[in-house]
Design an enzyme around this catalytic site. Structure first.
Site, PDB file in Angstrom:
ATOM      1  N   ASN A  10       0.686  -1.188   0.003  1.00  0.00           N
ATOM      2  CA  ASN A  10       0.114   0.041   0.118  1.00  0.00           C
ATOM      3  C   ASN A  10       0.804   1.279   0.108  1.00  0.00           C
ATOM      4  O   ASN A  10       0.529   2.196   0.491  1.00  0.00           O
ATOM      5  CB  ASN A  10      -0.892   0.019   1.183  1.00  0.00           C
ATOM      6  N   GLU A  36       1.259  -3.255  -4.901  1.00  0.00           N
ATOM      7  CA  GLU A  36       0.983  -1.966  -4.623  1.00  0.00           C
ATOM      8  C   GLU A  36       2.131  -0.967  -4.386  1.00  0.00           C
ATOM      9  O   GLU A  36       2.006  -0.442  -3.337  1.00  0.00           O
ATOM     10  CB  GLU A  36      -0.323  -1.508  -3.501  1.00  0.00           C
ATOM     11  N   ASP A 152      -1.203 -10.524  -4.092  1.00  0.00           N
ATOM     12  CA  ASP A 152      -2.560 -10.090  -3.264  1.00  0.00           C
ATOM     13  C   ASP A 152      -3.733 -10.695  -4.347  1.00  0.00           C
ATOM     14  O   ASP A 152      -3.809  -9.895  -5.479  1.00  0.00           O
ATOM     15  CB  ASP A 152      -2.519  -8.328  -3.078  1.00  0.00           C
ATOM     16  N   ASN A 154      -6.792 -10.789  -3.941  1.00  0.00           N
ATOM     17  CA  ASN A 154      -7.894 -10.464  -3.845  1.00  0.00           C
ATOM     18  C   ASN A 154      -9.372 -11.085  -3.843  1.00  0.00           C
ATOM     19  O   ASN A 154     -10.351 -10.686  -4.166  1.00  0.00           O
ATOM     20  CB  ASN A 154      -8.003  -8.911  -4.609  1.00  0.00           C
ATOM     21  N   HIS A 252      -1.722  -4.899   4.996  1.00  0.00           N
ATOM     22  CA  HIS A 252      -1.815  -6.505   4.806  1.00  0.00           C
ATOM     23  C   HIS A 252      -0.544  -6.920   5.609  1.00  0.00           C
ATOM     24  O   HIS A 252       0.273  -6.119   6.241  1.00  0.00           O
ATOM     25  CB  HIS A 252      -1.177  -6.686   3.276  1.00  0.00           C
TER      26      HIS A 252
END
Length: 267
Positions: A10, A36, A152, A154, A252
């Site tokens: 992130n 990310e 990730d 998702n 995360h």
């Protein structure tokens, strides 16, 4: 042992300010796959081209401050592949593959960031397009080489993969079509969910993502969205898995799996 970590940051600058590099220096992974990263080449140069002795390779999104993936490794790859051939999703910086090929073996480590559909129906439809295209890519890849896909994804595959599964059956990340895609991936496609191979019964300890709303992290109301998915030969070499939760680098948690082989021995 080969120690391989996956983590959605992130934002690499945000995660670095929270101690990411010190943690890497302490845990000494051989390779870490990041998602990310939310940066561009100019942000990396001289600051994030290396982390804790690991050399970085990157696939940046065209849009600034958005998506992007990276792989940091101790071993020099024989090839670097950015993107999987999708005009739509390669522009979003979602796929990076490092190849470590020898005359005896073709092997890849992949960092991938699957789209989220939580922003609305238009993004959910984009997610479905990604899954369709990516499924075909993985089938082709599996026919030519061994690989570990870290990322990730998702998607929480099973009821045991999230705390409030009953209340999330109509929410992106736990929709029937998404879960069916995962089932097919791990069935017909013949790939292995490595964490579940090692920890088949884990529930509350398996989560890797928590919403920033409310007290989700404090109450461990989480989801398992981060995976290692591997071809059977590499999955069989997995020996232990750990999810690090002592420090929050992002929303995360890092997922680390030790494999009983070494890239150095493949050269």
């Amino acid at each position: 042992m080969f120690k391989l970590t996956s983590l959605n940051l992130n934002g690499i600058r945000s995660a670095a300010s929270k101690g990411l590099e010190a943690w890497l220096a302490k845990t000494t992974p051989d390779c870490i796959c990041l998602q990310e990263i939310k940066c561009q080449a100019a942000d990396v140069l001289g600051r994030f081209d290396h982390l804790a002795g690991l050399k970085g390779h990157f696939h940046f999104a065209e849009k600034k401050g958005y998506s992007g993936v990276a792989i940091y490794t101790r071993h020099e790859p024989s090839d670097v592949v950015a993107g999987f051939g999708s005009t739509e999703f390669d522009a979003e910086g979602r796929y990076l593959e490092l190849r470590f090929d020898t005359p005896a073996r073709k092997l890849s480590i992949i960092s991938c960031y699957f789209p989220s559909g939580s922003a609305g129906e238009h993004r959910q439809q984009a997610k479905y397009r990604f899954l369709d295209q990516f499924d075909a890519h993985l089938v082709r890849l599996r026919g030519t080489r061994d690989f570990i896909l870290c990322g990730d994804i998702n998607i929480a595959h099973q009821e045991q993969d999230l705390k409030n599964w009953r209340g999330n059956q109509k929410n992106s990340g736990f929709l029937p079509q998404e879960r069916a895609w995962m089932t097919k991936l791990l069935g017909e496609t013949g790939l292995v969910d490595v964490y579940r191979k090692l920890q088949p019964d884990a529930t509350d300890d398996c989560y890797t993502w928590w919403s920033n709303r409310g007290r989700a992290y404090a109450n461990n109301v989480g989801w398992r969205l981060d995976y290692h998915v591997a071809t059977a030969t590499l999955a069989a070499a997995a020996r232990s898995a750990a999810i690090y939760k002592d420090v929050k680098f992002s929303d995360h948690a890092p997922l680390t799996i030790d494999y009983d082989w070494s890239l150095a021995s493949q050269r």
